[in-house]
Design a protein around this motif. Structure first.
Motif, PDB file in Angstrom:
ATOM      1  N   LEU A 164       0.834  -1.207   0.000  1.00 49.75           N
ATOM      2  CA  LEU A 164       0.000   0.000   0.000  1.00 49.75           C
ATOM      3  C   LEU A 164       0.868   1.255   0.000  1.00 49.75           C
ATOM      4  O   LEU A 164       0.503   2.266  -0.615  1.00 49.75           O
ATOM      5  CB  LEU A 164      -0.927  -0.006   1.217  1.00 49.75           C
ATOM      6  N   ALA A 165       2.022   1.203   0.660  1.00 49.33           N
ATOM      7  CA  ALA A 165       2.933   2.345   0.644  1.00 49.33           C
ATOM      8  C   ALA A 165       3.422   2.628  -0.773  1.00 49.33           C
ATOM      9  O   ALA A 165       3.619   3.792  -1.152  1.00 49.33           O
ATOM     10  CB  ALA A 165       4.116   2.091   1.573  1.00 49.33           C
ATOM     11  N   GLU A 166       3.606   1.601  -1.572  1.00 54.72           N
ATOM     12  CA  GLU A 166       4.026   1.816  -2.963  1.00 54.72           C
ATOM     13  C   GLU A 166       2.871   2.338  -3.812  1.00 54.72           C
ATOM     14  O   GLU A 166       3.081   3.115  -4.749  1.00 54.72           O
ATOM     15  CB  GLU A 166       4.575   0.515  -3.553  1.00 54.72           C
TER      16      GLU A 166
ATOM     17  N   ALA B 248       7.088   6.788  -6.331  1.00 49.58           N
ATOM     18  CA  ALA B 248       7.640   6.147  -7.531  1.00 49.58           C
ATOM     19  C   ALA B 248       6.729   6.364  -8.733  1.00 49.58           C
ATOM     20  O   ALA B 248       5.548   6.705  -8.599  1.00 49.58           O
ATOM     21  CB  ALA B 248       7.838   4.662  -7.273  1.00 49.58           C
ATOM     22  N   GLU B 249       7.286   6.111  -9.914  1.00 46.64           N
ATOM     23  CA  GLU B 249       6.545   6.345 -11.150  1.00 46.64           C
ATOM     24  C   GLU B 249       5.246   5.544 -11.203  1.00 46.64           C
ATOM     25  O   GLU B 249       4.245   5.992 -11.745  1.00 46.64           O
ATOM     26  CB  GLU B 249       7.426   5.981 -12.355  1.00 46.64           C
TER      27      GLU B 249
ATOM     28  N   ARG C 222       0.341   9.461  -9.711  1.00 50.95           N
ATOM     29  CA  ARG C 222      -0.254   9.680 -11.028  1.00 50.95           C
ATOM     30  C   ARG C 222      -1.528  10.512 -10.922  1.00 50.95           C
ATOM     31  O   ARG C 222      -1.795  11.391 -11.762  1.00 50.95           O
ATOM     32  CB  ARG C 222      -0.541   8.325 -11.679  1.00 50.95           C
ATOM     33  N   THR C 223      -2.308  10.254  -9.881  1.00 53.10           N
ATOM     34  CA  THR C 223      -3.550  11.010  -9.690  1.00 53.10           C
ATOM     35  C   THR C 223      -3.241  12.484  -9.442  1.00 53.10           C
ATOM     36  O   THR C 223      -3.874  13.376 -10.025  1.00 53.10           O
ATOM     37  CB  THR C 223      -4.338  10.441  -8.493  1.00 53.10           C
ATOM     38  N   LEU C 224      -2.267  12.759  -8.574  1.00 54.61           N
ATOM     39  CA  LEU C 224      -1.942  14.145  -8.256  1.00 54.61           C
ATOM     40  C   LEU C 224      -1.344  14.866  -9.453  1.00 54.61           C
ATOM     41  O   LEU C 224      -1.685  16.033  -9.724  1.00 54.61           O
ATOM     42  CB  LEU C 224      -0.957  14.194  -7.084  1.00 54.61           C
TER      43      LEU C 224
ATOM     44  N   ALA D 126       5.602  -4.969  -7.586  1.00 55.28           N
ATOM     45  CA  ALA D 126       6.959  -5.043  -8.137  1.00 55.28           C
ATOM     46  C   ALA D 126       7.874  -4.031  -7.455  1.00 55.28           C
ATOM     47  O   ALA D 126       9.039  -4.336  -7.151  1.00 55.28           O
ATOM     48  CB  ALA D 126       6.922  -4.795  -9.647  1.00 55.28           C
ATOM     49  N   ALA D 127       7.357  -2.818  -7.197  1.00 55.43           N
ATOM     50  CA  ALA D 127       8.164  -1.795  -6.535  1.00 55.43           C
ATOM     51  C   ALA D 127       8.524  -2.224  -5.115  1.00 55.43           C
ATOM     52  O   ALA D 127       9.648  -2.009  -4.650  1.00 55.43           O
ATOM     53  CB  ALA D 127       7.418  -0.465  -6.513  1.00 55.43           C
TER      54      ALA D 127
END
Length: 421
Positions: free
Chosen positions: A268-270, A275-276, A282-284, A347-348
């Motif tokens: 959940l932190a990722e 990170a990309e 992405r939302t922000l 994956a991250a």
């Protein structure tokens, strides 16, 4: 991400019965002495006193000229550090393989049989005071406020951020504090080094480790805070100093690091990190065109945990950003996390675990806390029902599913709080 298996941590026993955790490293020797007690066990001002103790030990004279330990080590390409956190105090030395025989005995003598003087304690106090003169950063203050909101009077409500007043303790008082540390529990000893030098390093450790009055029961008396419901989201949305930029800390309660569901909070932190592949990032950036610094982490302790998101942004965008954070968490909690976003976050998280495993210091920290968790009466085996590999963080991440992450988001939202500085 490398698919190579991580070499296991090996437990080696010294002649006096003490165990050393040995893990491989490529080109240096890193020795960590981890005392399983920290700021939360020494009261509100405990972190400051322990910080002063660590600084004094690293400044203790080690030769006839009065050269301090760290100055002496630096002249030989080595370095020592003292780290105080909520659950432990760590004394660490990093030295080259060639300098092992010269530097490690001096480090061990300095921490096992320190020669502290009042003059040296005054120097340590002055140097620490100068470092702390600016006070905690806005980021640290926001994080501290979040802890206060979530944990109240529980010891985890106090951050280890240099905010407490530094006590003026003399040599005798600091040595007494050191004895109190050793009386609680034996240090966890972690040795990271190339396999070829393990025998020599263990021989040096055999006669140089700090004496322990008794093998204590550790910190088994700790209790998790009551999970009361707090929510300041949508209320505390103006920077306290009225400046153009603000730090936001948002988050909620999480499980102990030994809990089976803990790995889902790492994923959940990722999902909400910087990170990309982060859905929140992405939302922000794409939906709201907001430029901000984003970081998220799961901090697991032996009895509970904290899931925390930190953002630096323009003050005028705080309200909009906080609403976006809550919207993303609710989307995940409702099981609507897109499959590509889940795969990217997983994956991250696994890449971060591999990076940690390749770093001798980071891997030493995890090996130490897993050893503390496995101590009689407070171990992962007892809490997890003896599940094999309960301490294998990378393996636990591999078993996380999207519904697991949804449950993690639901738990965060139950105690979700926001602090802005």
């Amino acid at each position: 991400m490398s698919n190579e298996p991580v070499a296991p941590v090996v437990r080696r026993e010294l002649p006096d019965g003490r165990r050393v955790l040995v893990l491989p490293a490529d080109d240096a020797v890193v020795l960590s002495l981890v005392l399983p007690t920290g700021a939360r066990d020494f009261g509100t001002g405990g972190a400051a006193a322990l910080e002063l103790l660590g600084s004094a030990l690293l400044d203790a004279p080690v030769d006839g000229a009065g050269t301090g330990l760290n100055s002496w080590l630096r002249e030989r390409g080595a370095v020592a550090e003292a780290v105080v956190d909520q659950e432990s105090v760590t004394l660490r030395c990093r030295v080259s393989v060639d300098g092992l025989g010269d530097c490690l005995p001096v480090f061990l003598t300095a921490v096992a049989r320190p020669t502290l003087t009042d003059a040296r304690c005054l120097v340590a106090h002055r140097e620490l005071s100068e470092l702390r003169a600016a006070g905690p950063s806005a980021r640290a203050r926001a994080s501290r406020r979040l802890r206060e909101l979530l944990f109240g009077s529980h010891p985890l409500g106090h951050s280890v951020d240099g905010s407490a007043e530094l006590p003026a303790l003399d040599a005798a008082q600091l040595l007494t504090l050191r004895q109190e540390l050793l009386a609680v529990a034996a240090p966890v000893v972690v040795l990271a080094c190339p396999p070829s030098v393990v025998p020599a390093a263990l021989e040096l450790l055999a006669g140089g480790l700090p004496p322990v009055a008794a093998i204590g029961s550790g910190t088994g008396g700790r209790r998790a805070p009551v999970a009361e419901v707090f929510s300041d989201g949508g209320i505390n949305l103006r920077a306290a100093d009225g400046g153009p930029r603000a730090w936001v800390a948002a988050g909620g309660h999480a499980p102990a690091r030994t809990a089976p569901e803990a790995a889902a909070f790492g994923v959940l932190a990722e999902v909400c990190g910087g990170a990309e592949g982060s859905l929140l990032r992405r939302t922000l950036y794409e939906d709201f065109a907001l430029e901000c610094t984003v970081a998220a982490e799961y901090l697991g302790y032996g009895d509970c945990g904290l899931w925390q998101l930190e953002l630096e942004l323009d003050t005028e965008a705080v309200a909009l950003t906080e609403a976006a954070v809550r919207e993303v968490l609710e989307l995940v909690a409702n099981g609507r996390l897109p499959e590509p976003s889940f795969r990217a976050a997983l994956a991250a998280a696994r890449t971060a675990a591999a990076t940690e495993a390749a770093d001798p210091v980071l891997r030493s920290v995890r090996a130490a806390v897993e050893s503390i968790d496995d101590a009689p009466g407070q171990g992962a085996g007892e809490r997890d029902g003896g599940e094999p590999g309960a301490g294998d963080w990378a393996g636990r991440l591999a078993r996380v599913t999207a519904p697991d992450v949804a449950l993690a988001a639901k738990q965060v939202l139950r105690t979700y709080s926001v602090a802005v500085v």
